[in-house]
Write a protein that holds these residues in place. Structure first.
Motif, PDB file in Angstrom:
ATOM      1  N   ASP A 132      -8.656 -83.537   9.039  1.00 48.64           N
ATOM      2  CA  ASP A 132      -8.301 -83.276   7.642  1.00 48.64           C
ATOM      3  C   ASP A 132      -9.340 -83.844   6.690  1.00 48.64           C
ATOM      4  OD1 ASP A 132      -6.052 -81.965   8.431  1.00 48.64           O
ATOM      5  OD2 ASP A 132      -4.669 -83.616   8.049  1.00 48.64           O
ATOM      6  N   TRP A 133      -9.796 -85.031   7.032  1.00 46.16           N
ATOM      7  CA  TRP A 133     -10.780 -85.660   6.160  1.00 46.16           C
ATOM      8  C   TRP A 133     -12.057 -84.829   6.095  1.00 46.16           C
ATOM      9  CZ3 TRP A 133     -14.925 -89.583   7.442  1.00 46.16           C
ATOM     10  CH2 TRP A 133     -15.486 -90.076   6.274  1.00 46.16           C
ATOM     11  N   ALA A 134     -12.541 -84.423   7.269  1.00 42.50           N
ATOM     12  CA  ALA A 134     -13.770 -83.625   7.320  1.00 42.50           C
ATOM     13  C   ALA A 134     -13.588 -82.312   6.549  1.00 42.50           C
ATOM     14  CB  ALA A 134     -14.156 -83.343   8.770  1.00 42.50           C
ATOM     15  N   VAL A 135     -12.435 -81.704   6.712  1.00 37.74           N
ATOM     16  CA  VAL A 135     -12.166 -80.435   6.023  1.00 37.74           C
ATOM     17  C   VAL A 135     -12.142 -80.643   4.514  1.00 37.74           C
ATOM     18  CG1 VAL A 135     -10.404 -78.667   5.612  1.00 37.74           C
ATOM     19  CG2 VAL A 135     -10.966 -79.354   7.959  1.00 37.74           C
ATOM     20  N   ARG A 136     -11.533 -81.737   4.079  1.00 32.12           N
ATOM     21  CA  ARG A 136     -11.456 -81.998   2.631  1.00 32.12           C
ATOM     22  C   ARG A 136     -12.841 -82.172   2.021  1.00 32.12           C
ATOM     23  NH1 ARG A 136      -6.996 -85.161   3.673  1.00 32.12           N
ATOM     24  NH2 ARG A 136      -8.228 -87.076   3.595  1.00 32.12           N
ATOM     25  N   ILE A 137     -13.755 -82.807   2.764  1.00 26.37           N
ATOM     26  CA  ILE A 137     -15.121 -82.966   2.262  1.00 26.37           C
ATOM     27  C   ILE A 137     -15.774 -81.592   2.060  1.00 26.37           C
ATOM     28  CG2 ILE A 137     -17.445 -83.791   2.834  1.00 26.37           C
ATOM     29  CD1 ILE A 137     -16.194 -86.159   4.243  1.00 26.37           C
ATOM     30  N   ALA A 138     -15.641 -80.734   3.065  1.00 25.76           N
ATOM     31  CA  ALA A 138     -16.239 -79.395   2.951  1.00 25.76           C
ATOM     32  C   ALA A 138     -15.597 -78.605   1.816  1.00 25.76           C
ATOM     33  CB  ALA A 138     -16.088 -78.646   4.276  1.00 25.76           C
ATOM     34  N   GLU A 139     -14.295 -78.756   1.697  1.00 24.47           N
ATOM     35  CA  GLU A 139     -13.535 -78.052   0.677  1.00 24.47           C
ATOM     36  C   GLU A 139     -13.972 -78.455  -0.734  1.00 24.47           C
ATOM     37  OE1 GLU A 139      -9.154 -76.908   2.245  1.00 24.47           O
ATOM     38  OE2 GLU A 139      -9.420 -78.897   1.361  1.00 24.47           O
ATOM     39  N   SER A 140     -13.978 -79.767  -0.976  1.00 21.42           N
ATOM     40  CA  SER A 140     -14.317 -80.237  -2.317  1.00 21.42           C
ATOM     41  C   SER A 140     -15.794 -80.005  -2.615  1.00 21.42           C
ATOM     42  CB  SER A 140     -13.946 -81.719  -2.482  1.00 21.42           C
ATOM     43  OG  SER A 140     -14.496 -82.495  -1.441  1.00 21.42           O
ATOM     44  N   GLY A 141     -16.613 -80.060  -1.571  1.00 21.87           N
ATOM     45  CA  GLY A 141     -18.043 -79.782  -1.766  1.00 21.87           C
ATOM     46  C   GLY A 141     -18.289 -78.351  -2.186  1.00 21.87           C
ATOM     47  N   ARG A 142     -17.543 -77.436  -1.606  1.00 23.31           N
ATOM     48  CA  ARG A 142     -17.688 -76.033  -2.005  1.00 23.31           C
ATOM     49  C   ARG A 142     -17.124 -75.813  -3.413  1.00 23.31           C
ATOM     50  NH1 ARG A 142     -15.951 -71.235   1.898  1.00 23.31           N
ATOM     51  NH2 ARG A 142     -18.128 -71.491   2.505  1.00 23.31           N
ATOM     52  N   THR A 143     -15.986 -76.453  -3.663  1.00 24.87           N
ATOM     53  CA  THR A 143     -15.335 -76.273  -4.958  1.00 24.87           C
ATOM     54  C   THR A 143     -16.224 -76.733  -6.111  1.00 24.87           C
ATOM     55  OG1 THR A 143     -13.158 -76.536  -3.979  1.00 24.87           O
ATOM     56  CG2 THR A 143     -13.328 -76.903  -6.354  1.00 24.87           C
ATOM     57  N   ASP A 144     -16.839 -77.907  -5.961  1.00 24.57           N
ATOM     58  CA  ASP A 144     -17.665 -78.407  -7.076  1.00 24.57           C
ATOM     59  C   ASP A 144     -19.097 -77.863  -7.015  1.00 24.57           C
ATOM     60  OD1 ASP A 144     -19.160 -79.882  -5.292  1.00 24.57           O
ATOM     61  OD2 ASP A 144     -18.505 -81.839  -6.000  1.00 24.57           O
ATOM     62  N   GLY A 145     -19.359 -77.002  -6.047  1.00 19.94           N
ATOM     63  CA  GLY A 145     -20.659 -76.338  -5.999  1.00 19.94           C
ATOM     64  C   GLY A 145     -21.783 -77.144  -5.380  1.00 19.94           C
ATOM     65  N   SER A 146     -21.481 -78.339  -4.914  1.00 18.09           N
ATOM     66  CA  SER A 146     -22.552 -79.180  -4.363  1.00 18.09           C
ATOM     67  C   SER A 146     -22.915 -78.803  -2.929  1.00 18.09           C
ATOM     68  CB  SER A 146     -22.153 -80.657  -4.423  1.00 18.09           C
ATOM     69  OG  SER A 146     -21.007 -80.906  -3.623  1.00 18.09           O
ATOM     70  N   MET A 147     -22.001 -78.104  -2.244  1.00 21.31           N
ATOM     71  CA  MET A 147     -22.284 -77.675  -0.867  1.00 21.31           C
ATOM     72  C   MET A 147     -22.138 -76.160  -0.757  1.00 21.31           C
ATOM     73  SD  MET A 147     -20.179 -80.622   1.275  1.00 21.31           S
ATOM     74  CE  MET A 147     -20.564 -82.380   1.090  1.00 21.31           C
ATOM     75  N   ARG A 148     -23.058 -75.548  -0.039  1.00 22.97           N
ATOM     76  CA  ARG A 148     -23.024 -74.106   0.205  1.00 22.97           C
ATOM     77  C   ARG A 148     -23.156 -73.879   1.702  1.00 22.97           C
ATOM     78  NH1 ARG A 148     -25.415 -71.599  -4.647  1.00 22.97           N
ATOM     79  NH2 ARG A 148     -25.458 -73.235  -6.245  1.00 22.97           N
ATOM     80  N   PHE A 149     -22.178 -73.202   2.252  1.00 22.38           N
ATOM     81  CA  PHE A 149     -22.221 -72.987   3.707  1.00 22.38           C
ATOM     82  C   PHE A 149     -21.449 -71.729   4.082  1.00 22.38           C
ATOM     83  CE2 PHE A 149     -18.816 -75.899   2.517  1.00 22.38           C
ATOM     84  CZ  PHE A 149     -17.688 -75.299   3.057  1.00 22.38           C
ATOM     85  N   ALA A 150     -21.761 -71.204   5.270  1.00 19.44           N
ATOM     86  CA  ALA A 150     -21.071 -70.024   5.783  1.00 19.44           C
ATOM     87  C   ALA A 150     -19.717 -70.428   6.336  1.00 19.44           C
ATOM     88  CB  ALA A 150     -21.901 -69.362   6.871  1.00 19.44           C
ATOM     89  N   GLY A 151     -18.782 -69.460   6.370  1.00 22.19           N
ATOM     90  CA  GLY A 151     -17.475 -69.712   6.970  1.00 22.19           C
ATOM     91  C   GLY A 151     -16.529 -70.463   6.058  1.00 22.19           C
ATOM     92  N   THR A 152     -15.352 -70.777   6.553  1.00 14.55           N
ATOM     93  CA  THR A 152     -14.340 -71.470   5.766  1.00 14.55           C
ATOM     94  C   THR A 152     -14.543 -72.983   5.818  1.00 14.55           C
ATOM     95  OG1 THR A 152     -12.825 -71.739   7.624  1.00 14.55           O
ATOM     96  CG2 THR A 152     -12.680 -69.667   6.421  1.00 14.55           C
TER      97      THR A 152
END
Lengths: 192, 192
Positions: A132-152
């Motif tokens: 869950d923790w790892a997923v939340r990092i990817a989630e919030s990173g995509r939301t605030d635009g700081s991370m861009r990656f393929a897939g969910t």
DNA sequence: GTCTATAAACTGATAGAC
DNA sequence: GTCTATCAGTTTATAGAC
């Protein structure tokens, strides 16, 4: 009364500390009460007073770990996703730097088929929390635009967890593994 | 002469088969000669004739595995990178479908600190071979333009190996893990 | 050449001393 | 409340029977 409690807690804590070191370096099936009692300077049966069965020690170890991990997460709730990722990496490095330890979830899932039910339940819960923790990092990173990656974010978080879990194990055969993996994960998140 | 050799080889092979199943499900430290001899219908000491020490059995297991893996690689030398990746996934699924086995490199690196030197040497060689294969897939995929990904092929291959090794372990707590990881790896390689 | 009888060491665990 | 003496079962391993 405080002193009594403290001394009892203290021995119990020392047992847990020694057992944790043994668990993360050798694995659950490869350490015995003798390893602990020798290090502690008592007879092996003394450990059975504090933890009647080895299951009990195993469960207590994972529960303590889960509490610690929860505090670790809470302490960085306000950090940016990229900073949280760095903490993830730092945590990973800390394992390796301490006698080439590996991630508890790696130990527990590898030995999963040999673990008693109560330890499996704790292991399941711990794995869920890490994931869950790892997923939340990817989630919030995509939301605030700081991370861009393929897939969910769910898949990307799971991949990061799996890669670092496997990476810690592989690092024992090649100490450069972790550095390579960290760089690659950042690349895949568009952070470099 | 042929018959003698065959019968000897046959018992030896049966021991290896049973031991391999035990190794990939329970781990090296969690199986004993008794497990094997019971399944084989002989006394535990009979195993010691074929493999005097447990190290000998462990080394033979990894060596056999390395030969088999080499044949597996050779058999698909002419396939496209994407097809080779699919074989990688198929191999991974095959482990899980067989009693939730995990990758040998995951077992060996997790128990690495408890393994004797000769087994460590074999484990190192095996990990290198798996890693090289993963890297070659990423390399040739980028070269022929069928795969597009961030970072170097070396790092991407290592990440795939680490993620699938960790993923097989995590799959024991959640059977959907492997499917998610396969999709995500393909996404990261620009294959979807 | 193949396997059985047997042992020395270690394992997790209990009963009871202090 | 804390720990020691002790045990029954398992582990790897050797010596020797067939």
């Amino acid at each position: 009364m405080k002193a009594e409690t403290d001394s009892r807690t203290d021995t119990r804590k020392r047992i847990l500390d020694i057992a944790e070191e043994l668990l993360l370096t050798r694995g659950y099936n490869a350490f015995s009460y003798q390893h602990i009692s020798t290090e502690l300077g008592v007879r092996n049966a003394a450990i059975h007073y504090h933890f009647p069965k080895k299951n009990d020690l195993g469960v207590a170890l994972i529960q303590r770990y889960r509490r610690r991990f929860q505090r670790f997460i809470d302490a960085q709730a306000e950090l940016s996703p990229a900073e949280q990722l760095e903490r993830y990496f730092t945590l990973t490095d800390a394992y390796f730097d301490r006698d080439q330890q590996i991630c508890p979830s790696g130990i527990l899932t590898t030995e999963y088929q040999t673990l008693p039910d109560d330890m499996r339940a704790e292991a399941n819960a711990f794995v869920d929390e890490m994931r869950d923790w790892a997923v939340r990092i990817a989630e919030s990173g995509r939301t605030d635009g700081s991370m861009r990656f393929a897939g969910t974010p769910e898949a990307m978080g799971l991949l990061m967890l799996a890669a670092l879990q496997g990476g810690l194990q592989l690092a024992r055969t090649d100490t450069t593994v972790l550095a390579t993996l960290k760089t690659q994960v950042k690349s895949l998140l568009g952070l470099v």
